[in-house]
Design a protein around this motif. Structure first.
Motif, short mmCIF file in Angstrom:
data_model
loop_
_atom_site.label_atom_id
_atom_site.label_comp_id
_atom_site.label_asym_id
_atom_site.label_seq_id
_atom_site.Cartn_x
_atom_site.Cartn_y
_atom_site.Cartn_z
N ARG A 1 -17.20 25.35 -32.76
CA ARG A 1 -17.79 24.91 -31.66
C ARG A 1 -18.52 25.77 -30.81
N LEU A 2 -17.35 26.71 -30.37
CA LEU A 2 -17.55 27.77 -29.22
C LEU A 2 -18.44 29.25 -29.72
N THR A 3 -18.01 29.27 -30.91
CA THR A 3 -18.72 30.80 -31.54
C THR A 3 -19.57 30.56 -32.83
N ASP A 4 -19.54 29.48 -33.52
CA ASP A 4 -20.55 29.14 -34.60
C ASP A 4 -20.12 30.08 -35.70
N CYS A 5 -18.67 30.51 -35.70
CA CYS A 5 -18.18 31.15 -36.87
C CYS A 5 -18.19 30.09 -38.06
N GLY A 6 -17.74 30.65 -39.28
CA GLY A 6 -17.53 29.62 -40.56
C GLY A 6 -15.95 29.94 -40.60
N LEU A 7 -15.81 29.08 -41.39
CA LEU A 7 -14.13 28.62 -41.84
C LEU A 7 -13.87 29.22 -43.33
N LEU A 8 -12.82 29.86 -43.36
CA LEU A 8 -12.25 30.12 -45.08
C LEU A 8 -11.05 29.33 -44.96
N LEU A 9 -11.14 28.30 -45.91
CA LEU A 9 -9.93 27.47 -45.98
C LEU A 9 -9.18 27.91 -47.18
N ASP A 10 -8.05 28.38 -46.76
CA ASP A 10 -7.10 28.82 -47.58
C ASP A 10 -6.07 27.65 -48.04
N PRO B 1 -14.74 20.94 -40.24
CA PRO B 1 -16.15 20.57 -40.41
C PRO B 1 -16.67 21.16 -41.69
N ALA B 2 -16.96 20.53 -42.50
CA ALA B 2 -17.23 20.77 -44.03
C ALA B 2 -18.39 21.84 -44.16
N GLN B 3 -19.47 21.68 -43.04
CA GLN B 3 -20.44 22.58 -43.25
C GLN B 3 -20.21 23.94 -42.92
N ALA B 4 -19.12 24.32 -42.11
CA ALA B 4 -18.59 25.38 -41.72
C ALA B 4 -17.94 26.16 -42.48
N ILE B 5 -17.16 25.57 -43.51
CA ILE B 5 -16.39 25.99 -44.63
C ILE B 5 -17.22 26.95 -45.79
N GLY B 6 -17.12 28.28 -45.73
CA GLY B 6 -17.99 29.03 -46.59
C GLY B 6 -17.08 29.55 -47.63
N GLU B 7 -15.90 29.57 -47.90
CA GLU B 7 -15.36 30.11 -48.93
C GLU B 7 -13.71 29.41 -48.90
N ILE B 8 -13.13 29.56 -50.25
CA ILE B 8 -11.85 28.75 -50.26
C ILE B 8 -10.89 30.02 -51.07
N HIS B 9 -9.77 30.02 -50.81
CA HIS B 9 -8.72 30.68 -51.41
C HIS B 9 -7.85 29.92 -51.85
N LEU B 10 -7.35 30.56 -53.14
CA LEU B 10 -6.19 29.65 -53.85
C LEU B 10 -5.13 30.97 -54.33
N ALA B 11 -3.90 30.45 -54.27
CA ALA B 11 -2.86 31.56 -54.57
C ALA B 11 -1.53 30.93 -54.90
N GLY B 12 -0.88 31.49 -55.46
CA GLY B 12 0.73 30.97 -55.56
C GLY B 12 1.60 31.43 -54.33
N HIS B 13 2.77 30.74 -54.48
CA HIS B 13 3.80 30.69 -53.38
C HIS B 13 5.25 30.83 -53.89
N ALA B 14 6.14 31.18 -53.09
CA ALA B 14 7.61 31.33 -53.66
C ALA B 14 8.41 30.07 -53.08
N ILE B 15 9.36 29.53 -53.62
CA ILE B 15 9.88 28.60 -52.92
C ILE B 15 11.55 29.01 -52.72
N HIS B 16 11.96 28.85 -51.62
CA HIS B 16 13.32 29.45 -51.19
C HIS B 16 14.15 28.24 -50.54
N GLU B 17 15.42 28.25 -50.73
CA GLU B 17 16.30 27.33 -50.23
C GLU B 17 16.89 28.02 -49.27
N VAL B 18 17.03 27.36 -47.66
CA VAL B 18 17.60 28.16 -46.77
C VAL B 18 18.40 27.16 -45.95
N ASP B 19 19.87 27.45 -46.00
CA ASP B 19 20.44 26.48 -45.30
C ASP B 19 20.22 24.91 -45.66
#
Length: 343
Positions: A169-178, A201-219
């Motif tokens: 709203r403040l900058t009229d930037c777009g969004l990259l939805l990862d 805001p759907a109209q602001a989303i101009g790109e999407i990223h997809l990737a893998g991630h690692a799963i760790h057990e911590v305490d």
């Protein structure tokens, strides 16, 4: 004088993150890929890789993704870094430019990480000012990426999604939805990943990223790490499908930075993203109820009637099976480049 490249906008299709190991094969094969994305910091100067990117830019639409501008820095943007980014954009003429909602520099020290912000009005004012300066310098709209998070500030007064809405709203930037970042953060911090996407805001989303991630057990707790080191997992594919149904097709990038696979494997992941997007787009089309076009036919071709579908929808013939399979159970044969099922 900068070279003039073909005006190739990034399409609503899947692209791949170009890494140095794959450049020689990309130059010799010129495989079918929707578009390429590079990290800006790797091309801020004269190098063999930069010369190679110029050659690839003649054939592929390009996106430039920044990882070191530190938009959350209270001291403002580094003038020299911003100028180098401007020159990268002048040289390669990318169709998309993006950066992270994060900070990575303070008091002259640069950290090898993307760190989260406190989401409040003070931080919003700082980030908005930095984004305006960035867009004014580049003379273009820049797309801001949501962050993968492992901790949150207790004194935040808004969520990351609310912060991004206000930033647009403040900058009229777009969004990259990862989408992977949303899934990782939601799992680590305990919020609803779909509700996060719903707020943007759907109209602001101009790109999407997809990737893998690692799963760790911590305490005794499960922590997801956004390492970009594996195939896109089923849960992220599922959230991607949800996003597509909410906002429609968008340029979608397959990110893979650690334990790099063969180029064929990377292109195979992009193929799955394209197939899913096409299938979802097609299933939303209304069925003709003309007597000459019964529900079980499309342009004279009998369609598979497997799976379930909403009333008024029809599966695309070549992709009807996609609804009944899990993309992650397929791999790419490195010799042929064709997908094969892993049993």
């Amino acid at each position: 004088m900068s070279k003039i490249f073909p005006s190739n906008p990034v399409p609503d299709a899947a692209g791949i993150g170009l890494r140095s190991q794959h450049i020689p094969e990309m130059l010799t094969r010129r495989p079918s890929a929707g578009w390429l994305e590079v990290h800006a910091e790797n091309y801020m100067g004269h190098s063999v890789a930069a010369d190679a990117l110029e050659r690839l830019r003649e054939s592929y639409p390009l996106s430039v993704h920044g990882v070191g501008l530190s938009l959350g820095s209270a001291s403002g943007l580094d003038r020299d870094h911003l100028e180098r980014l401007r020159k990268v954009c002048l040289r390669f003429q990318p169709s998309l430019v993006s950066e992270h909602l994060a900070w990575s520099a303070a008091d002259g020290a640069y950290l090898n990480d993307l760190l989260p912000l406190r989401y409040d009005e003070e931080a919003l004012t700082i980030v908005a000012g930095n984004v305006r300066r960035l867009q004014d310098t580049l003379q273009r709209r820049v797309f801001i990426e949501n962050l993968s998070a492992y901790i949150a500030f207790e004194n935040s007064t808004m969520s990351e999604a609310e912060f991004l809405v206000e930033l647009v709203r403040l900058t009229d930037c777009g969004l990259l939805l990862d989408v992977n970042n949303v899934y990782v953060s939601a799992s680590n911090l305990g919020f609803d990943s779909k509700a996060f996407i719903d707020q943007l805001p759907a109209q602001a989303i101009g790109e999407i990223h997809l990737a893998g991630h690692a799963i760790h057990e911590v305490d005794g707790d499960t922590v997801l790490i956004d390492d970009h080191g594996s195939r896109v997992p089923p849960a992220v594919w599922s959230l991607y499908a949800y996003a597509l149904r909410k906002i429609g097709p968008r340029p979608t990038l397959i990110e893979w930075d650690a334990d790099l696979p063969s180029l064929n494997a990377l292109l195979g992941e992009a193929m799955w993203a394209d197939m899913m997007a096409q299938s979802i787009t097609f299933e939303s089309r209304p069925i003709s109820h003309s007597p000459a076009a019964p529900e079980s036919r499309f342009e004279g071709m009998v369609l598979p009637m497997t799976g379930t579908r909403a009333k008024g929808q029809i599966p695309i013939p070549a992709l009807a099976a996609l609804a009944t399979i899990t993309p992650s159970v397929f791999a790419t044969n490195s010799a042929t480049g064709r997908a094969k099922r892993v049993v």
